[in-house]
Design a protein around this motif. Structure first.
Motif, PDB file in Angstrom:
ATOM      1  N   ILE A   7      -4.957   5.666  -2.711  1.00 35.55           N
ATOM      2  CA  ILE A   7      -3.862   4.796  -2.307  1.00 35.55           C
ATOM      3  C   ILE A   7      -3.692   3.763  -3.412  1.00 35.55           C
ATOM      4  O   ILE A   7      -4.663   3.387  -4.081  1.00 35.55           O
ATOM      5  CB  ILE A   7      -4.089   4.104  -0.945  1.00 35.55           C
ATOM      6  CG1 ILE A   7      -5.362   3.251  -0.945  1.00 35.55           C
ATOM      7  CG2 ILE A   7      -4.089   5.123   0.176  1.00 35.55           C
ATOM      8  CD1 ILE A   7      -5.522   2.379   0.290  1.00 35.55           C
ATOM      9  N   PHE A  28       0.850  -1.188   0.000  1.00 33.39           N
ATOM     10  CA  PHE A  28       0.000   0.000   0.000  1.00 33.39           C
ATOM     11  C   PHE A  28       0.884   1.236   0.000  1.00 33.39           C
ATOM     12  O   PHE A  28       1.827   1.314   0.783  1.00 33.39           O
ATOM     13  CB  PHE A  28      -0.863   0.022   1.269  1.00 33.39           C
ATOM     14  CG  PHE A  28      -1.707  -1.198   1.458  1.00 33.39           C
ATOM     15  CD1 PHE A  28      -3.021  -1.218   1.017  1.00 33.39           C
ATOM     16  CD2 PHE A  28      -1.198  -2.324   2.074  1.00 33.39           C
ATOM     17  CE1 PHE A  28      -3.807  -2.344   1.186  1.00 33.39           C
ATOM     18  CE2 PHE A  28      -1.971  -3.456   2.248  1.00 33.39           C
ATOM     19  CZ  PHE A  28      -3.279  -3.464   1.802  1.00 33.39           C
ATOM     20  N   GLU A  29       0.537   2.191  -0.863  1.00 34.68           N
ATOM     21  CA  GLU A  29       1.263   3.465  -0.877  1.00 34.68           C
ATOM     22  C   GLU A  29       0.364   4.577  -1.381  1.00 34.68           C
ATOM     23  O   GLU A  29      -0.526   4.307  -2.185  1.00 34.68           O
ATOM     24  CB  GLU A  29       2.505   3.356  -1.771  1.00 34.68           C
ATOM     25  CG  GLU A  29       2.173   3.071  -3.224  1.00 34.68           C
ATOM     26  CD  GLU A  29       3.379   3.144  -4.129  1.00 34.68           C
ATOM     27  OE1 GLU A  29       3.610   4.243  -4.681  1.00 34.68           O
ATOM     28  OE2 GLU A  29       4.064   2.127  -4.274  1.00 34.68           O
ATOM     29  N   ALA A  43      -3.840   6.806   5.049  1.00 27.28           N
ATOM     30  CA  ALA A  43      -3.447   7.328   3.745  1.00 27.28           C
ATOM     31  C   ALA A  43      -2.606   8.580   3.971  1.00 27.28           C
ATOM     32  O   ALA A  43      -2.890   9.388   4.854  1.00 27.28           O
ATOM     33  CB  ALA A  43      -4.677   7.645   2.910  1.00 27.28           C
ATOM     34  N   CYS A  89      -0.305   8.752  -6.494  1.00 29.11           N
ATOM     35  CA  CYS A  89      -1.652   8.939  -5.952  1.00 29.11           C
ATOM     36  C   CYS A  89      -1.805  10.289  -5.260  1.00 29.11           C
ATOM     37  O   CYS A  89      -2.859  10.894  -5.301  1.00 29.11           O
ATOM     38  CB  CYS A  89      -1.980   7.828  -4.952  1.00 29.11           C
ATOM     39  SG  CYS A  89      -2.694   6.382  -5.706  1.00 29.11           S
ATOM     40  N   VAL A 124       0.960   5.084   2.298  1.00 23.88           N
ATOM     41  CA  VAL A 124       0.313   4.726   3.559  1.00 23.88           C
ATOM     42  C   VAL A 124       1.371   4.741   4.657  1.00 23.88           C
ATOM     43  O   VAL A 124       2.419   4.118   4.516  1.00 23.88           O
ATOM     44  CB  VAL A 124      -0.372   3.336   3.479  1.00 23.88           C
ATOM     45  CG1 VAL A 124      -0.878   2.899   4.844  1.00 23.88           C
ATOM     46  CG2 VAL A 124      -1.523   3.368   2.477  1.00 23.88           C
TER      47      VAL A 124
END
Length: 167
Positions: free
Chosen positions: A138, A105-106, A127, A133, A108
């Motif tokens: 995300i 996840f990014e 987030a 993003c 994050v």
């Protein structure tokens, strides 16, 4: 309005069709449709997964899911924090689901240390800002045995694609 809905539907269908099959031996409990969405309520898909034609070719190796900075990010399934840190200009968290499956996840941010177990639906981060993003989503990427696959194959609430004959 109808054109936008048709385009979104076509992009989702293309992502499902282009998604590589899960690797043999992947733990059935990790395979979809069992994962929950990482945001609550589920965010809209801003950019779908687009499989690259080769390992070094261009593609979009994940989903961009609508999220705002500070919004809670939830574990899609039970996992262990594999990585937590900054990559280039964004905070990244990677969860290890089993010996085959990683989900990243990014942007994050988390305060959890590597090795920390997380339960399905548990908040593990928020987030943040950064990456492609930035402040609108995300990016969620899934790797099975090192190969990126469509996250849509794992998330609940996505109906399976049905291929129909051409005639």
């Amino acid at each position: 309005m109808l054109t936008a809905k048709l385009a979104a539907g076509a992009a989702l269908a293309a992502a499902l069709v282009l998604a590589p099959a899960r690797a043999a031996g992947t733990d059935a409990t990790a395979a979809g449709p069992h994962w929950r969405w990482p945001t609550s309520p589920p965010g809209a898909i801003i950019e779908p997964f687009v499989a690259p034609p080769g390992p070094y070719a261009a593609g979009h190796r994940g989903l961009d899911v609508a999220a705002s900075p500070g919004q809670s990010v939830l574990a899609p399934t039970s996992a262990v924090v594999q990585f937590s840190g900054v990559v280039v200009d964004r905070p990244v968290v990677t969860l290890r689901v089993d010996e085959h499956v990683l989900v990243s996840f990014e942007p994050v941010a988390t305060e959890l240390a590597v090795g920390t177990p997380v339960a399905a639906a548990q908040q593990f981060g928020v987030a943040a800002r950064g990456g492609h993003c930035d402040e609108r989503c995300i990016h969620v990427g899934v790797r099975v045995d090192g190969e990126y696959v469509s996250p849509l194959a794992y998330f609940a609430g996505i109906p399976p694609a049905v291929l129909l004959p051409l005639n």
